[in-house]
Design an enzyme around this catalytic site. Structure first.
Site, short mmCIF file in Angstrom:
data_model
loop_
_atom_site.label_atom_id
_atom_site.label_comp_id
_atom_site.label_asym_id
_atom_site.label_seq_id
_atom_site.Cartn_x
_atom_site.Cartn_y
_atom_site.Cartn_z
CG ASP A 35 -2.05 0.99 1.11
OD1 ASP A 35 -3.21 0.55 0.99
OD2 ASP A 35 -1.78 2.21 1.13
CB ILE A 36 0.79 4.29 -2.13
CG1 ILE A 36 1.90 5.18 -2.68
CG2 ILE A 36 -0.47 5.07 -1.82
CD1 ILE A 36 1.59 5.74 -4.04
CG ASN A 97 -12.42 -0.59 3.48
OD1 ASN A 97 -12.88 -0.99 4.54
ND2 ASN A 97 -11.20 -0.07 3.39
CD GLN A 104 -14.71 -0.47 -3.23
OE1 GLN A 104 -15.93 -0.59 -3.13
NE2 GLN A 104 -13.98 -1.23 -4.04
CG HIS A 110 -8.50 -2.88 -2.54
ND1 HIS A 110 -9.41 -2.20 -3.32
CD2 HIS A 110 -8.40 -2.18 -1.38
CE1 HIS A 110 -9.83 -1.14 -2.66
NE2 HIS A 110 -9.25 -1.11 -1.47
CG HIS A 112 -6.75 -2.79 2.98
ND1 HIS A 112 -6.06 -1.60 2.81
CD2 HIS A 112 -7.96 -2.60 2.40
CE1 HIS A 112 -6.85 -0.74 2.16
NE2 HIS A 112 -8.00 -1.31 1.91
#
Ligand code: AMP
Length: 126
Positions: A35-36, A97, A104, A110, A112
């Site tokens: 994740d960024i 989400n 979301q 996706h 997490h």
């Protein structure tokens, strides 16, 4: 209900190679990357390569092969990033989400995978 997928979402761009990512794992039907904006020492996103908006969309319309691949990719990611319960400070939280109530941000399914610290309670109260 018909699911509407927006091919301009940021994860679709990652899948097309239009923007970079820090890949953890790539399989036939799935991609996992960091994740960024990590919210835990381990924060990896696992996505299917197919155009699915949410988990329920994926569960309803993905092929068996995609579902098996995605599920096993999550397992491999847990191993690769060392969050399997029992490994050091093991354990993780899996979050997906969906939609408005789920807040979301990116409309491509996706999950997490978060860990590396004790994560606290499951959801915060508003
Ligand atoms: P969600 O609210 O579940 O849709 O979360 C979307 C997640 O995608 C957030 O945690 C973002 O930090 C993450 N994200 C957004 N853009 C990127 C990107 N280019 N590479 C990696 N993660 C991203």
């Amino acid at each position: 209900m018909a699911y509407v997928y927006d091919p301009q979402n940021i994860f679709a761009k990652i899948l097309r190679g239009e923007i970079p990512n820090k890949t953890v794992l790539e399989t036939e039907h799935s991609l996992a990357f960091h994740d960024i904006g990590p919210q835990a020492p381990v924060h990896v996103l696992v996505i299917p390569k197919g155009p699915y908006v949410t988990y329920d969309h994926f569960a309803a319309e993905a092929s068996d092969a995609e579902i098996v691949d995605f599920t096993r990719a999550v397992n491999q990611v847990c191993e690769l990033v060392g969050v399997r319960p029992g490994d050091g400070l093991g354990g993780y939280r899996l979050i997906s989400n969906a939609g408005e109530a789920g807040v979301q941000e990116v409309p491509h399914l996706h999950v997490h995978v978060m860990g590396g610290r004790v994560l606290g309670r499951m959801v915060s109260k508003p």
